[in-house]
Scaffold this active site. Structure first.
Site, short mmCIF file in Angstrom:
data_model
loop_
_atom_site.label_atom_id
_atom_site.label_comp_id
_atom_site.label_asym_id
_atom_site.label_seq_id
_atom_site.Cartn_x
_atom_site.Cartn_y
_atom_site.Cartn_z
N SER A 296 -28.39 -28.95 -37.42
CA SER A 296 -29.58 -28.84 -38.27
C SER A 296 -29.25 -28.43 -39.70
O SER A 296 -30.04 -28.66 -40.61
CB SER A 296 -30.56 -27.83 -37.66
OG SER A 296 -29.94 -26.57 -37.47
N ASP A 561 -35.57 -16.64 -40.32
CA ASP A 561 -34.52 -17.65 -40.36
C ASP A 561 -33.62 -17.36 -41.54
O ASP A 561 -33.98 -17.61 -42.70
CB ASP A 561 -35.15 -19.05 -40.50
CG ASP A 561 -34.10 -20.16 -40.47
OD1 ASP A 561 -32.90 -19.84 -40.45
OD2 ASP A 561 -34.50 -21.34 -40.47
N HIS A 564 -30.74 -21.32 -42.03
CA HIS A 564 -31.08 -22.54 -42.76
C HIS A 564 -31.43 -22.19 -44.20
O HIS A 564 -31.41 -21.02 -44.59
CB HIS A 564 -32.23 -23.27 -42.06
CG HIS A 564 -31.90 -23.71 -40.68
ND1 HIS A 564 -32.19 -22.94 -39.57
CD2 HIS A 564 -31.28 -24.83 -40.20
CE1 HIS A 564 -31.79 -23.57 -38.47
NE2 HIS A 564 -31.21 -24.71 -38.83
#
Length: 589
Positions: A296, A561, A564
């Site tokens: 990702s 998060d 990312h």
């Protein structure tokens, strides 16, 4: 009858318990107060050493100044107040003025203040007219001092002007004020213009020679060694101008109102890299396939590339997903066609680059990782003109790190295997596939290094502690905090407080990166190692944190998060480095 046991707290345990609680409360109170009031390096307040001027990039603009009155001119316009700003990088503070001149020097008359005070008291001595003419002289360097003879001639002309034209002393003072300020403003504007011509000539500076960026010494530039510079010319796009940012990366759309994290540009220490040119990039991939393969984090970079390329597309309908899919984290294969350039920009999910399967252990079927077999989706990678691979993020998960009944080779499921041994064998499998199926005359291959996460808060507070006079005591307490604060995405790890890049970061020694570079050196097909690890290590401010979801769908503020990256943001820099390598055709290991 047996005596019933009763609960009691031994005095020694009570004292230890009481001391621990009270010490913790006292320390947290003092430490919080110190961070808020005393420390200029506090991570909580993000008072890092980044000094910048928002009017220019590289912080080269002169700082604004004001002149309150003529008598205080020498005090207010000191050389200190006119020094240009500097940028603090990960290794120290570098002055932006490389010419050797320290700034604007301002020279004033010693009698100037006394003359003006006398003037206010009503004194009318003829000598005052002469003293008034000792005006402010602005020079660029000590070697450019005005000759005393020229000054005397100027005084004589000014006195004659007063006598001939009948001007009052106040008129003369007014003209001198105006002329002095005009000189200062003109000189400042000229210096700014020279700096801008120097700084903004990245593409025409001559550093890009035969497709290679050179240092002044003539050696090839290390683009990974540099600093983050605040630049009002960024971002290259916005979340409203790009329809391809999915919810997890759309921080602004999810409520992150502070947009400063989008305005930092990576500046190598010894050279410049060309600014991303959308039209040139589209011409580079005209009629070709640009393919991203990985986890990702690579999808993060792929979406960034889509958004950057959309800057040159006049009709958004001329760009579409070939299968009509909408980008979400649930689906892993996408191919966007740019009709006008007859090219595609594709992404294929592969967490490990090798095959994720199942095997029977006793009576159970368990998930395994076939480190001797390439991902079954590899047929889609063939025929690409530019391939960007990555894998690292999933190798840090608990099951992968533990390696118990997880790694499989042939029919053998290893009862336990070290994660780095397994990673090396998996990378060997990937390298064998590249050597066998990639034609180097057609395809350019890149492997992007691992991107760092920034979860544990106490490790970041360590930077504040190092600058403190309470150095030793606070270091000991931070060791305790490291044990009890922070964590991963689902266990209290956070990065929400960060609003600026770190002023410095410890060297990120990634064993996976080292293994990857060793594997690449042994390959017969040339592969460019796109090293983004250390430069991304500064950017604790660039993660979604709680802004990876819209406010109405967030699970909890504790789930953040910090792996990312927001878009626009740090992955744009990765693509600028990719663009540089595609132009220069260098960088293979």
């Amino acid at each position: 009858m047996q005596r019933q046991k009763s609960f009691s707290l031994k005095p020694t345990r009570f004292l230890v318990f009481w001391f621990t609680i009270s010490s913790s409360v006292i320390f947290l109170t003092v430490f919080t107060f110190w961070l808020v009031k005393s420390s200029p390096y506090s991570y909580i307040l993000q008072e890092t050493n980044f000094e910048y001027n928002k009017t220019t990039f590289l912080g080269t603009g002169s700082q604004p100044f004001t002149v309150q009155n003529f008598a205080e001119f020498s005090r207010n316009l000191s050389a200190t107040s006119l020094n240009t700003s500097v940028i603090a990088n990960g290794y120290g503070v570098v002055p932006e003025n490389t010419s050797g001149s320290g700034g604007i020097s301002v020279v004033t008359s010693d009698n100037e203040s006394e003359m003006l005070n006398a003037e206010e008291d009503g004194e009318t001595a003829d000598t005052n007219l002469t003293e008034v003419q000792e005006s402010v002289a602005v020079v660029e360097s000590p070697s450019e001092k005005i000759e005393s003879k020229a000054r005397e001639e100027k005084k004589s002309r000014s006195i004659a002007m007063v006598k001939d034209e009948g001007h009052s002393r106040e008129d003369v003072v007014g003209k001198i004020r105006t002329n002095s300020l005009v000189k200062v403003e003109a000189l400042s504007n000229r210096m700014n213009a020279e700096r801008k011509n120097k700084v903004f000539s990245v593409d025409n500076s001559g550093n890009l020679e035969n497709g290679r960026i050179k240092q002044k010494s003539g050696k090839e530039c290390d683009v990974t060694n540099g600093s983050w510079v605040y630049d009002e010319g960024y971002p290259l796009y916005t979340n409203s101008s790009c329809p391809f940012i999915d919810e997890g990366f759309d921080c602004a759309g999810n409520g992150k109102l502070d947009g400063d994290y989008t305005k930092w540009r990576w500046q190598p220490q010894d050279c410049d890299i060309p600014r991303f040119n959308v039209t040139k990039m589209l011409e580079l991939i005209r009629g070709k396939r640009l393919v991203f393969v990985g986890d990702s984090i690579n999808r993060n970079q792929w979406e960034s590339m889509l958004c950057m390329l959309m800057g040159a597309i006049k009709d958004p309908k001329r760009v579409y997903e070939t299968h009509g899919r909408r980008i979400t984290k649930e689906k892993g294969n996408y191919s966007f066609k740019f009709v006008d350039y007859k090219c595609t920009v594709e992404y294929y999910v592969s967490h490990f680059l090798v095959h994720e399967g199942k095997a029977r252990i006793g009576q159970r079927r368990v998930q395994t990782l076939r480190i001797d077999s390439i991902d079954h989706g590899s047929s889609r990678w063939r025929g690409a003109d530019i391939l960007i691979f990555n894998t690292a993020h999933w190798w840090s998960h608990f099951k992968t790190k533990a390696g118990i009944n997880y790694y499989q080779e042939g029919n053998l499921v290893h009862p336990q295997l070290d994660v780095h041994v397994a990673f090396r064998r998996a990378m060997g499998t990937w390298a064998s596939w590249v050597n066998k199926h990639i034609n180097p005359r057609k395809t350019r291959v890149f492997f992007r290094s691992s991107a760092p996460s920034h979860f544990r808060s106490a490790e970041l507070i360590y930077q504040s502690v190092r600058a403190s006079t309470l150095h030793i005591y606070l270091l000991l307490m931070v060791c305790v905090l490291l044990l009890y604060s922070g964590g991963q995405w689902n266990s209290g790890g956070h990065c929400k407080e960060a609003v600026k890049p770190l002023s410095y970061t410890s060297r990120i020694d990634s064993q996976k990166n080292t293994i990857t570079e060793e594997i690449i050196k042994q390959m017969k097909i040339p592969v460019t190692f796109l090293d983004i690890t250390s430069l991304s290590g500064y950017r604790v401010d660039g993660h979604p944190s709680i802004y990876g979801k819209k406010p109405s769908t967030r699970y909890s503020s504790r789930i953040q998060d910090c792996s990312h990256w927001c878009l626009p943001g740090v992955p744009d820099t990765w693509n600028e480095l990719l663009y540089f390598h595609l132009q220069s055709k260098v960088g293979t290991i």
